[in-house]
Enzyme design. Sequence first.
Site, PDB file in Angstrom:
ATOM      1  N   PRO A 101       0.820  -1.221   0.000  1.00 40.46           N
ATOM      2  CA  PRO A 101       0.000   0.000   0.000  1.00 40.46           C
ATOM      3  C   PRO A 101       0.853   1.270   0.000  1.00 40.46           C
ATOM      4  CG  PRO A 101      -0.236  -1.196   2.085  1.00 40.46           C
ATOM      5  CD  PRO A 101       0.607  -2.042   1.196  1.00 40.46           C
ATOM      6  N   GLU A 128       2.530  -7.732   8.259  1.00 44.05           N
ATOM      7  CA  GLU A 128       2.720  -6.279   8.151  1.00 44.05           C
ATOM      8  C   GLU A 128       3.654  -5.925   6.994  1.00 44.05           C
ATOM      9  OE1 GLU A 128       0.843  -4.257  10.252  1.00 44.05           O
ATOM     10  OE2 GLU A 128       0.037  -6.232  10.789  1.00 44.05           O
ATOM     11  N   ARG A 173      -2.554  -8.961 -20.695  1.00 43.66           N
ATOM     12  CA  ARG A 173      -3.483  -8.653 -21.793  1.00 43.66           C
ATOM     13  C   ARG A 173      -2.886  -7.662 -22.793  1.00 43.66           C
ATOM     14  NH1 ARG A 173      -6.344  -3.994 -21.356  1.00 43.66           N
ATOM     15  NH2 ARG A 173      -8.150  -4.697 -22.529  1.00 43.66           N
ATOM     16  N   ASP A 188      -9.405   1.268 -24.928  1.00 44.31           N
ATOM     17  CA  ASP A 188      -9.667   1.206 -23.491  1.00 44.31           C
ATOM     18  C   ASP A 188      -9.606   2.578 -22.834  1.00 44.31           C
ATOM     19  OD1 ASP A 188     -10.055  -1.484 -23.329  1.00 44.31           O
ATOM     20  OD2 ASP A 188      -8.017  -1.941 -22.669  1.00 44.31           O
TER      21      ASP A 188
HETATM   22  C1  JFE Z   1       0.822  -6.599   1.642  1.00 47.68           C
HETATM   23  C2  JFE Z   1      -0.702  -4.800   5.408  1.00 47.68           C
HETATM   24  C3  JFE Z   1      -0.712  -3.527   7.440  1.00 47.68           C
HETATM   25  C4  JFE Z   1       0.048  -3.820   4.822  1.00 47.68           C
HETATM   26  C5  JFE Z   1       1.291  -0.462   5.437  1.00 47.68           C
HETATM   27  C6  JFE Z   1       1.520  -7.375   2.594  1.00 47.68           C
HETATM   28  N1  JFE Z   1      -2.762  -1.568  -2.877  1.00 47.68           N
HETATM   29  C7  JFE Z   1      -2.537  -2.412  -1.854  1.00 47.68           C
HETATM   30  N2  JFE Z   1      -3.282  -2.422  -0.753  1.00 47.68           N
HETATM   31  N3  JFE Z   1      -2.791  -3.307   0.095  1.00 47.68           N
HETATM   32  C8  JFE Z   1      -1.719  -3.896  -0.442  1.00 47.68           C
HETATM   33  C9  JFE Z   1      -1.517  -3.341  -1.689  1.00 47.68           C
HETATM   34  C10 JFE Z   1      -0.884  -4.882   0.251  1.00 47.68           C
HETATM   35  C11 JFE Z   1       0.181  -5.510  -0.414  1.00 47.68           C
HETATM   36  C12 JFE Z   1       1.037  -6.374   0.270  1.00 47.68           C
HETATM   37  C13 JFE Z   1      -0.236  -5.993   2.288  1.00 47.68           C
HETATM   38  C14 JFE Z   1      -1.109  -5.141   1.620  1.00 47.68           C
HETATM   39  N4  JFE Z   1      -0.191  -6.380   3.608  1.00 47.68           N
HETATM   40  C15 JFE Z   1      -1.118  -6.010   4.634  1.00 47.68           C
HETATM   41  C16 JFE Z   1      -1.086  -4.652   6.715  1.00 47.68           C
HETATM   42  C17 JFE Z   1       0.061  -2.535   6.846  1.00 47.68           C
HETATM   43  C18 JFE Z   1       0.433  -2.691   5.560  1.00 47.68           C
HETATM   44  O1  JFE Z   1       1.210  -1.762   4.905  1.00 47.68           O
HETATM   45  C19 JFE Z   1       0.872  -7.218   3.787  1.00 47.68           C
END
Ligand code: JFE
Length: 248
Positions: A101, A128, A173, A188
Amino acid sequence: MRIDIVSIFPEYLDPLRLSLVGKAVDAGLVNLGVHDLRSFAHDRHRTVDDTPYGGGPGMVMSPVPWGEALDQIAGAHPGERIDGGTMTGGGVRPLLVVPTPSGERFTQSVAQQWSDEPWLVLACGRYEGIDTRVIEHYAGRSDWAGVREVSVGDYVLAGGEAAALVIVEAVVRLIPGVLGNAASVADDSFAAGSMERLLEGPVYTKPAEWRGIDVPEILMSGHHGRIAAWRAEQAHARTREHRPDLLG
Ligand code: JFE
């Protein structure tokens, strides 16, 4: 293109054997390898996580099994295909893609760029996330093409697997020969390189009337110029309504 995906839930990636991506794999356009991170942990409980330095809730993925996995997948015989064949050209370096994220946004433009890569390795974290030294290490490895941390959207998933499904489908794709109709790629919404970034307008098919709702008259008229103008107007209206940010 070769694609390797590493996860503690390899079955999560089973949908990649279906539909468009599955057909690209069957056609030999994509060599897909899915790997269980736990098979690279050597302790009795196949541990892949540990407590975070500095304290805090939850667990962090250990860099140790990640290093073992990524080195084995990419390292021993660079350019070798998962199916045992040999890649033409040789000296092909993998790009490490890490869904998170806190990454840069994964956009259609990024998908377009990655569709030209010979080799993607996707690292799916859980808990995490992955110890940051994994990112730092592979970013500095000259036998890798780099590391990209990407977010597929501003929401928090439980791990990287769902993001990996999104990324692989968006990239595959765009590989030449995967989609039957090249025009459907070019048309698209968000198509990279298009002048206007508009959402698609509404689409209709038979029957001409369904549950009291008629297909707009204009689409039945056969006036191709007026149909195109109507569609452009619908696209602008939908963009104004759903994504005003795209209009500036
Ligand atoms: C992981 C998690 C607490 C992440 C601050 C690995 N776009 C997107 N949203 N979420 C993800 C990607 C993602 C990708 C990989 C992931 C979330 N988590 C959960 C929990 C804090 C986190 O990051 C673990």
